[in-house]
Design an enzyme around this catalytic site. Structure first.
Site, PDB file in Angstrom:
ATOM      1  N   GLN A  40       0.847  -1.195   0.000  1.00 26.68           N
ATOM      2  CA  GLN A  40       0.000   0.000   0.000  1.00 26.68           C
ATOM      3  C   GLN A  40       0.877   1.238   0.000  1.00 26.68           C
ATOM      4  OE1 GLN A  40      -2.917   0.383   3.125  1.00 26.68           O
ATOM      5  NE2 GLN A  40      -3.357   2.511   2.615  1.00 26.68           N
ATOM      6  N   TYR A  43      -5.528 -11.930  17.363  1.00 23.04           N
ATOM      7  CA  TYR A  43      -4.736 -11.791  18.596  1.00 23.04           C
ATOM      8  C   TYR A  43      -5.634 -12.089  19.788  1.00 23.04           C
ATOM      9  CZ  TYR A  43      -1.864  -9.666  22.265  1.00 23.04           C
ATOM     10  OH  TYR A  43      -1.154  -9.453  23.413  1.00 23.04           O
ATOM     11  N   ASP A  98      -5.079  -0.819  -1.413  1.00 29.46           N
ATOM     12  CA  ASP A  98      -5.654  -0.072  -0.295  1.00 29.46           C
ATOM     13  C   ASP A  98      -7.041  -0.660  -0.069  1.00 29.46           C
ATOM     14  OD1 ASP A  98      -6.954   1.675   1.402  1.00 29.46           O
ATOM     15  OD2 ASP A  98      -6.501   3.484   0.243  1.00 29.46           O
ATOM     16  N   TYR A 109      -5.303  -2.052  23.768  1.00 25.79           N
ATOM     17  CA  TYR A 109      -5.790  -2.712  22.555  1.00 25.79           C
ATOM     18  C   TYR A 109      -7.169  -2.208  22.156  1.00 25.79           C
ATOM     19  CZ  TYR A 109      -5.067  -6.381  19.107  1.00 25.79           C
ATOM     20  OH  TYR A 109      -4.844  -7.064  17.934  1.00 25.79           O
ATOM     21  N   LEU A 139       6.110  -3.913  13.084  1.00 22.08           N
ATOM     22  CA  LEU A 139       5.734  -2.522  12.836  1.00 22.08           C
ATOM     23  C   LEU A 139       4.365  -2.231  13.431  1.00 22.08           C
ATOM     24  CD1 LEU A 139       6.568   0.115  11.398  1.00 22.08           C
ATOM     25  CD2 LEU A 139       5.369  -0.727   9.368  1.00 22.08           C
TER      26      LEU A 139
END
Length: 272
Positions: free
Chosen positions: A44, A149, A68, A159, A198
């Site tokens: 992207q 997750y 995207d 979160y 990241l």
């Protein structure tokens, strides 16, 4: 993973969401390529393209295009490029999520409507949009995988709305598994433990979360992108031909723990 050599020979597919060589998606891409799969990658924007291009060259991967996921036309373009190059594909990896990191701190109660909608669009709906397009170009018996997750199951610090999004993503896995099951296409998710990526850089007190998992998981350590990659290889290969609608944990067993280990040291918050 030498024992997996040739496991994916003749298989082709796309991995969406590689950001750099520390990405979970990159661990998956390497495992698949080493097992003989032909890989395509997306990116992207120009900044990510510059990071992804050398990684694609390393694996001999096809650069399938800018994607995207808020612009459905770019998803269409990616799958058109895949169809033009290969005709049919055998697997898709969706490793895409986003939320405003400023709203991952503080109270979930204070989540803005705009960020809630944007988080759900990018992190959840995009998986359904990708699966719908994959359905058109995927061989019967293919496999679709996404990443989730533990914050989808239990409240995790910093979160917030992403936990809600991951819970919705896991529900999407189950519904898509039913929709696509009549073609033998399997849909699963991997719930990986915390890894320095990241994406993780946007989560506050992340060093503390890593240490907490290390001290309290049954295996007494965190996991690597290579370990996640090997589990993905299983879920994307014919070895898991009877598995669909599952959330597969790769977290050193942390999801099984109900409280702090009695022998775990007390640790204070380590600032990033």
């Amino acid at each position: 993973m030498a024992q997996a050599s040739g496991l994916m020979n003749g298989k082709r597919g796309v991995i969406m969401g590689v950001a750099n060589n520390r990405s979970i998606a990159w661990g998956i891409a390497k495992a698949l390529a080493e097992a003989g799969a032909e890989i395509a990658l997306t990116w992207q924007g120009d900044a990510l393209k510059k990071r992804v291009e050398p990684l694609a060259q390393e694996l001999g991967a096809f650069m399938a295009g800018h994607c995207d996921v808020t612009d459905l036309a770019t998803i269409d373009a990616v799958f058109s490029a895949l169809e033009e190059k290969w005709g049919k594909i055998d697997f898709v990896v969706h490793a895409i999520a986003f939320s405003d990191k400023d709203e991952l701190t503080g109270r979930y109660l204070d989540t803005s409507r705009d960020n809630f909608a944007r988080t759900m669009d990018i992190s959840v709906y995009s998986f359904t949009a990708v699966a719908a397009r994959a359905d058109r170009v995927m061989n019967d018996g293919g496999s679709i995988l996404t990443l989730t997750y533990y914050g989808a199951e239990k409240v995790m610090p910093h979160y917030n709305v992403m936990g809600v999004a991951k819970a919705a993503l896991e529900a999407s896995v189950r519904y898509l598994a039913v929709d696509l099951g009549n073609r033998g296409i399997r849909v699963n998710a991997i719930s990986a433990g915390p890894i320095k990526t990241l994406a993780a850089s946007g989560i506050g007190d992340f060093r503390y979360i890593l240490k907490w998992n290390e001290y309290n998981a049954p295996l007494k350590r965190t996991v690597s992108i290579e370990e996640v990659g090997n589990s993905a290889l299983y879920l994307l290969s014919d070895l898991s031909s009877g598995v669909t609608g599952e959330v597969h944990h790769v977290d050193s067993g942390y999801h099984t723990v109900g409280m702090k280990a009695v022998d775990a040291p007390d640790i204070s918050v380590l600032k990033d």
